[in-house]
Each structure stands twice: as structure tokens, then as C-alpha cells.
Design a protein around this motif. Structure first.
Motif, PDB file in Angstrom:
ATOM      1  N   THR A   1      28.285 -17.726  -3.242  1.00 40.55           N
ATOM      2  CA  THR A   1      27.371 -17.846  -4.380  1.00 40.55           C
ATOM      3  C   THR A   1      25.992 -18.275  -3.875  1.00 40.55           C
ATOM      4  OG1 THR A   1      27.922 -20.173  -4.786  1.00 40.55           O
ATOM      5  CG2 THR A   1      29.263 -18.476  -5.908  1.00 40.55           C
ATOM      6  N   THR A   2      25.008 -18.254  -4.744  1.00 42.73           N
ATOM      7  CA  THR A   2      23.661 -18.685  -4.377  1.00 42.73           C
ATOM      8  C   THR A   2      23.153 -19.744  -5.347  1.00 42.73           C
ATOM      9  OG1 THR A   2      22.691 -16.850  -5.650  1.00 42.73           O
ATOM     10  CG2 THR A   2      22.985 -16.513  -3.273  1.00 42.73           C
ATOM     11  N   GLY A   3      22.403 -20.700  -4.810  1.00 40.45           N
ATOM     12  CA  GLY A   3      21.641 -21.637  -5.629  1.00 40.45           C
ATOM     13  C   GLY A   3      20.194 -21.186  -5.611  1.00 40.45           C
ATOM     14  N   GLU A   4      19.587 -21.012  -6.784  1.00 38.92           N
ATOM     15  CA  GLU A   4      18.252 -20.415  -6.851  1.00 38.92           C
ATOM     16  C   GLU A   4      17.305 -21.326  -7.625  1.00 38.92           C
ATOM     17  OE1 GLU A   4      18.321 -16.242  -7.642  1.00 38.92           O
ATOM     18  OE2 GLU A   4      20.213 -15.957  -6.553  1.00 38.92           O
ATOM     19  N   TYR A   5      16.143 -21.549  -7.008  1.00 35.57           N
ATOM     20  CA  TYR A   5      15.154 -22.517  -7.482  1.00 35.57           C
ATOM     21  C   TYR A   5      13.867 -21.749  -7.756  1.00 35.57           C
ATOM     22  CZ  TYR A   5      18.571 -25.454  -5.032  1.00 35.57           C
ATOM     23  OH  TYR A   5      19.740 -26.042  -4.587  1.00 35.57           O
ATOM     24  N   TYR A   6      13.475 -21.634  -9.032  1.00 36.65           N
ATOM     25  CA  TYR A   6      12.393 -20.732  -9.438  1.00 36.65           C
ATOM     26  C   TYR A   6      11.178 -21.463 -10.009  1.00 36.65           C
ATOM     27  CZ  TYR A   6      14.274 -16.115  -8.626  1.00 36.65           C
ATOM     28  OH  TYR A   6      14.703 -14.960  -8.019  1.00 36.65           O
ATOM     29  N   HIS A   7      10.056 -20.738 -10.002  1.00 36.33           N
ATOM     30  CA  HIS A   7       8.754 -21.152 -10.541  1.00 36.33           C
ATOM     31  C   HIS A   7       8.032 -22.134  -9.617  1.00 36.33           C
ATOM     32  CE1 HIS A   7      10.102 -19.074 -14.047  1.00 36.33           C
ATOM     33  NE2 HIS A   7      11.003 -19.988 -14.366  1.00 36.33           N
ATOM     34  N   LEU A   8       8.329 -22.103  -8.314  1.00 35.02           N
ATOM     35  CA  LEU A   8       7.679 -23.010  -7.371  1.00 35.02           C
ATOM     36  C   LEU A   8       6.186 -22.707  -7.290  1.00 35.02           C
ATOM     37  CD1 LEU A   8      10.268 -23.006  -4.441  1.00 35.02           C
ATOM     38  CD2 LEU A   8      10.237 -24.420  -6.521  1.00 35.02           C
ATOM     39  N   LYS A   9       5.424 -23.674  -6.826  1.00 37.57           N
ATOM     40  CA  LYS A   9       3.978 -23.488  -6.689  1.00 37.57           C
ATOM     41  C   LYS A   9       3.662 -22.609  -5.484  1.00 37.57           C
ATOM     42  CE  LYS A   9       1.347 -26.696  -5.142  1.00 37.57           C
ATOM     43  NZ  LYS A   9       0.580 -27.948  -4.956  1.00 37.57           N
ATOM     44  N   GLU A  10       2.409 -22.150  -5.413  1.00 35.24           N
ATOM     45  CA  GLU A  10       1.969 -21.382  -4.248  1.00 35.24           C
ATOM     46  C   GLU A  10       2.160 -22.233  -2.991  1.00 35.24           C
ATOM     47  OE1 GLU A  10      -2.000 -19.011  -2.611  1.00 35.24           O
ATOM     48  OE2 GLU A  10      -2.189 -20.563  -4.157  1.00 35.24           O
ATOM     49  N   ASP A  11       2.695 -21.605  -1.934  1.00 37.31           N
ATOM     50  CA  ASP A  11       3.005 -22.306  -0.686  1.00 37.31           C
ATOM     51  C   ASP A  11       3.962 -23.472  -0.941  1.00 37.31           C
ATOM     52  OD1 ASP A  11       1.284 -20.609   0.785  1.00 37.31           O
ATOM     53  OD2 ASP A  11      -0.429 -21.883   0.329  1.00 37.31           O
ATOM     54  N   GLY A  12       4.830 -23.294  -1.922  1.00 36.41           N
ATOM     55  CA  GLY A  12       5.710 -24.380  -2.329  1.00 36.41           C
ATOM     56  C   GLY A  12       7.096 -24.342  -1.721  1.00 36.41           C
ATOM     57  N   ALA A  13       7.367 -23.397  -0.824  1.00 40.27           N
ATOM     58  CA  ALA A  13       8.644 -23.388  -0.113  1.00 40.27           C
ATOM     59  C   ALA A  13       8.491 -24.207   1.157  1.00 40.27           C
ATOM     60  CB  ALA A  13       9.056 -21.960   0.222  1.00 40.27           C
ATOM     61  N   LEU A  14       9.311 -25.226   1.320  1.00 39.43           N
ATOM     62  CA  LEU A  14       9.222 -26.118   2.472  1.00 39.43           C
ATOM     63  C   LEU A  14      10.305 -25.824   3.504  1.00 39.43           C
ATOM     64  CD1 LEU A  14       8.395 -29.458   0.628  1.00 39.43           C
ATOM     65  CD2 LEU A  14       6.844 -27.683   1.477  1.00 39.43           C
ATOM     66  N   VAL A  15      10.943 -24.669   3.378  1.00 39.63           N
ATOM     67  CA  VAL A  15      11.971 -24.209   4.315  1.00 39.63           C
ATOM     68  C   VAL A  15      11.678 -22.752   4.651  1.00 39.63           C
ATOM     69  CG1 VAL A  15      13.788 -25.803   3.591  1.00 39.63           C
ATOM     70  CG2 VAL A  15      13.462 -23.653   2.345  1.00 39.63           C
ATOM     71  N   ASP A  16      12.357 -22.258   5.675  1.00 39.22           N
ATOM     72  CA  ASP A  16      12.224 -20.865   6.092  1.00 39.22           C
ATOM     73  C   ASP A  16      13.560 -20.156   5.982  1.00 39.22           C
ATOM     74  OD1 ASP A  16       9.475 -21.003   6.868  1.00 39.22           O
ATOM     75  OD2 ASP A  16      10.096 -22.075   8.678  1.00 39.22           O
ATOM     76  N   VAL A  17      13.507 -18.828   5.865  1.00 45.11           N
ATOM     77  CA  VAL A  17      14.737 -18.034   5.851  1.00 45.11           C
ATOM     78  C   VAL A  17      15.522 -18.304   7.137  1.00 45.11           C
ATOM     79  CG1 VAL A  17      15.663 -15.686   5.929  1.00 45.11           C
ATOM     80  CG2 VAL A  17      13.804 -16.246   4.356  1.00 45.11           C
ATOM     81  N   GLY A  18      16.812 -18.527   6.965  1.00 48.23           N
ATOM     82  CA  GLY A  18      17.680 -18.822   8.096  1.00 48.23           C
ATOM     83  C   GLY A  18      17.918 -20.291   8.325  1.00 48.23           C
ATOM     84  N   ASP A  19      17.119 -21.159   7.698  1.00 49.68           N
ATOM     85  CA  ASP A  19      17.314 -22.602   7.850  1.00 49.68           C
ATOM     86  C   ASP A  19      18.625 -23.043   7.202  1.00 49.68           C
ATOM     87  OD1 ASP A  19      14.895 -22.792   9.103  1.00 49.68           O
ATOM     88  OD2 ASP A  19      13.866 -23.859   7.473  1.00 49.68           O
ATOM     89  N   SER A  20      19.283 -23.973   7.836  1.00 46.57           N
ATOM     90  CA  SER A  20      20.437 -24.634   7.243  1.00 46.57           C
ATOM     91  C   SER A  20      19.937 -25.878   6.509  1.00 46.57           C
ATOM     92  CB  SER A  20      21.434 -25.017   8.330  1.00 46.57           C
ATOM     93  OG  SER A  20      22.542 -25.714   7.777  1.00 46.57           O
ATOM     94  N   VAL A  21      20.300 -26.008   5.238  1.00 47.01           N
ATOM     95  CA  VAL A  21      19.844 -27.156   4.452  1.00 47.01           C
ATOM     96  C   VAL A  21      21.040 -27.961   3.972  1.00 47.01           C
ATOM     97  CG1 VAL A  21      17.733 -25.979   3.729  1.00 47.01           C
ATOM     98  CG2 VAL A  21      19.751 -25.867   2.279  1.00 47.01           C
ATOM     99  N   ALA A  22      20.845 -29.255   3.872  1.00 48.17           N
ATOM    100  CA  ALA A  22      21.887 -30.157   3.398  1.00 48.17           C
ATOM    101  C   ALA A  22      21.676 -30.474   1.927  1.00 48.17           C
ATOM    102  CB  ALA A  22      21.861 -31.452   4.217  1.00 48.17           C
ATOM    103  N   GLN A  23      22.755 -30.805   1.246  1.00 52.55           N
ATOM    104  CA  GLN A  23      22.649 -31.225  -0.143  1.00 52.55           C
ATOM    105  C   GLN A  23      21.746 -32.442  -0.228  1.00 52.55           C
ATOM    106  OE1 GLN A  23      26.254 -30.972  -2.347  1.00 52.55           O
ATOM    107  NE2 GLN A  23      25.696 -32.577  -3.809  1.00 52.55           N
ATOM    108  N   GLY A  24      20.745 -32.390  -1.113  1.00 56.77           N
ATOM    109  CA  GLY A  24      19.796 -33.470  -1.291  1.00 56.77           C
ATOM    110  C   GLY A  24      18.515 -33.314  -0.498  1.00 56.77           C
ATOM    111  N   GLN A  25      18.470 -32.344   0.415  1.00 60.39           N
ATOM    112  CA  GLN A  25      17.269 -32.142   1.232  1.00 60.39           C
ATOM    113  C   GLN A  25      16.128 -31.577   0.402  1.00 60.39           C
ATOM    114  OE1 GLN A  25      18.035 -29.909   4.836  1.00 60.39           O
ATOM    115  NE2 GLN A  25      15.921 -29.166   4.955  1.00 60.39           N
ATOM    116  N   VAL A  26      14.898 -32.010   0.670  1.00 61.74           N
ATOM    117  CA  VAL A  26      13.726 -31.439  -0.001  1.00 61.74           C
ATOM    118  C   VAL A  26      13.502 -30.020   0.529  1.00 61.74           C
ATOM    119  CG1 VAL A  26      11.253 -31.642  -0.415  1.00 61.74           C
ATOM    120  CG2 VAL A  26      12.669 -33.701  -0.319  1.00 61.74           C
ATOM    121  N   ILE A  27      13.412 -29.043  -0.387  1.00 62.73           N
ATOM    122  CA  ILE A  27      13.269 -27.648   0.026  1.00 62.73           C
ATOM    123  C   ILE A  27      12.025 -26.986  -0.563  1.00 62.73           C
ATOM    124  CG2 ILE A  27      15.732 -27.305   0.401  1.00 62.73           C
ATOM    125  CD1 ILE A  27      15.860 -25.915  -2.338  1.00 62.73           C
ATOM    126  N   GLY A  28      11.375 -27.631  -1.539  1.00 65.48           N
ATOM    127  CA  GLY A  28      10.222 -26.994  -2.145  1.00 65.48           C
ATOM    128  C   GLY A  28       9.468 -27.914  -3.078  1.00 65.48           C
TER     129      GLY A  28
END
Length: 280
Positions: free
Chosen positions: A200-227
Motif C-alpha cells: 500500500t502507499t501513504g500519500e501526503y498532498y498539498h505540500l508547499k513549493e520545495d516542500g519535500a524533505l526526502v528523495d525518491v528511494g529514501d527509506s523513512v521511519a514512522q514519525g520522521q519529518v518528510i515534508g
């Protein structure tokens, strides 16, 4: 999320190629390719996944003077970096011109994903904070159908967004600046898509410009800041749209009900107007 759409038109009559040759290919977002391969008078239609995660695609063929060796519309999930044959087309003969058009769309994830219903999600913001729910499950304004189990949180622009569940970052968009409510405004949304280990996917929408703080392929932990939250896409005010999805047909995704951990206990059905305090 509807990720991509392609159309490929070929007109073939009396093809006599001695060796296989590519009649045409359509590759979208450097992710999925649909290719037509000529072998004599036959055409083999193939799919190729260029990514390191599963994708679900739908292909439809509209053909004139061709026999199709199976369904004209196919939806399948393709494993990472894999290719497969979708269908074969054979001219009916009789001297008539043979032509066809292929349409396809795709999205991240597995259409047969079995969600881990035992998993409890974090609220997608910092511990010790709470934000008003603008729309909960089944809200009549726009959380219907495919979006029935999405949640909108009233967040000021620039609020840190935290991963509600760990996984691998599969897609990001952060170049947009516009938010609006007219038809077609959805294409202006910035987002982060995280692929979970159950497909499944978790999807986070309506972020600000340059608001993604991760890159494709990154492994993220629950609770980590991502955007960082924003007001882009199909929106009337700054907020965060969050949902968990299973891939569906034609590049769509179907939202899935999940449980959240809050200071007051487990939240089974977020309510419009409620505020839930996040904890670690």
C-alpha cells in the motif's frame, strides 16, 4: 493518485519485417514503458517497469482489422525492474489496413496488496501538536468514492509533515506553486508518496513549493519529518491531505481505512472538527 496516461497509434498494413523491430514505445515519468514489437505481421505489446518498486498499470487496445489474443483491457501489477508481454495482435488479412491505438495509465503499488490491519499509524505531525480535522472519513464535501478514507488536517503552510508509517519514498512532486478549485487543479499538487512493506502507499498532498524533505528511494521511519505542508493543487485553503491507498485500475488508487494513535487512545474514524494530540 493518477500518475500517467499514454496513447500510441500505429497504422500497419502488410508488415514484412524479417526481424523483430519496435513499431513504437511510450515511456512515462521514467517509470513504465508500453512497447509495441513487430514480428512479421504480428505485434507483441509489452510492459516494462523501470523502477525499484511495484507498479500497477492498465492498458487498453482499440484495434481495426486485428485479432487480439486475450482481453482488450488488462490491469496488472509488475514487479520492480521486470518486463512482461501483455497481448499479441494478429492482422485479420483481406488486404485491409490494420491499425490500433493503445492507452495506458499507471500508479505506484500492488493492486492485490493486503493491508496490515494490525498496524497503528502515527498522526502525520509532530508529537505534542494537534490540528483540526477539516474532513474525516466519508465527509460529503470531497471524501467520497476513492477518497472515502482520506483525512484533511487544517495546517498552516510550512508545518512539518511526519511519516504516519515507515517505508520507501516512491514519488515526490515539489515544483508547483498554485492552489485552485477549478477542474484540472489537481495537477498542481505537490506531494510525497511512501510505499509500505505490504504494497500500500501513504500519500501526503498539498505540500508547499520545495516542500519535500526526502528523495525518491529514501527509506523513512514512522514519525520522521518528510515534508512541509502547503496549499497546492485542488484546494481552497492550506491543509494536509493524508490517506493510505491500494492501487486500482486506470492509474487510480482506492483509499483504505486505518487506525491512528493519539494521546486519547486509538482513533478508528477521524471526525470532522475534532483535534487529536499526536504522541511518540
Amino acid at each position: 493518485m493518477r500518475a500517467s496516461v499514454g496513447a500510441l497509434l500505429l497504422a500497419l498494413a502488410g508488415v514484412t519485417a524479417a526481424a523483430p523491430s519496435y513499431a513504437g514505445a511510450d515511456c512515462k515519468d521514467e517509470s513504465v514503458c508500453i512497447t509495441a514489437l513487430e514480428e512479421g505481421e504480428k505485434v507483441r505489446v509489452q510492459a516494462r517497469n523501470l523502477k525499484d518498486f511495484p507498479v500497477t498499470y492498465t492498458v487498453r487496445v482499440r484495434a481495426s482489422n486485428y485479432d487480439i489474443d486475450g482481453p482488450a483491457t488488462v490491469t496488472r501489477t509488475l514487479a520492480p525492474r521486470q518486463s512482461e508481454e501483455i497481448m499479441q495482435l494478429t492482422p485479420e488479412g483481406g488486404g485491409n489496413k490494420s491499425q490500433y491505438r493503445l492507452y495506458f495509465e499507471w500508479t505506484v503499488g500492488d493492486k492485490d496488496a493486503e493491508h496490515d490491519d494490525d498496524h497503528v499509524y502515527s498522526l502525520p505531525y509532530a508529537p505534542g501538536r494537534s490540528y483540526r480535522v477539516l474532513q474525516g472519513y466519508g465527509s460529503r464535501f470531497s471524501h467520497k468514492g476513492l477518497e472515502e478514507f482520506a483525512v484533511d488536517f487544517d495546517m498552516p503552510e510550512g508545518t512539518p509533515v511526519h511519516a504516519a508509517r515507515g517505508g520507501i519514498v516512491a514519488r515526490i512532486e515539489e515544483s508547483n506553486t498554485r492552489g485552485c478549485w477549478e477542474d484540472g487543479c489537481g495537477r498542481y499538487a505537490n506531494y510525497v508518496v511512501v510505499l509500505h512493506n505490504d504494497g500500500t502507499t501513504g500519500e501526503y498532498y498539498h505540500l508547499k513549493e520545495d516542500g519535500a524533505l526526502v528523495d525518491v528511494g529514501d527509506s523513512v521511519a514512522q514519525g520522521q519529518v518528510i515534508g512541509l505542508s502547503g496549499n497546492t493543487g485542488h484546494t481552497t485553503m492550506p491543509h494536509l491531505h493524508f490517506a493510505v491507498y491500494r492501487a486500482a485500475v486506470w492509474g487510480n488508487t482506492q483509499s483504505i481505512p486505518v487506525r491512528f494513535q493519539a494521546d486519547s487512545g486509538i482513533v478508528y474514524r477521524p471526525r470532522r472538527g475534532a483535534r487529536y494530540l499526536a504522541i511518540r
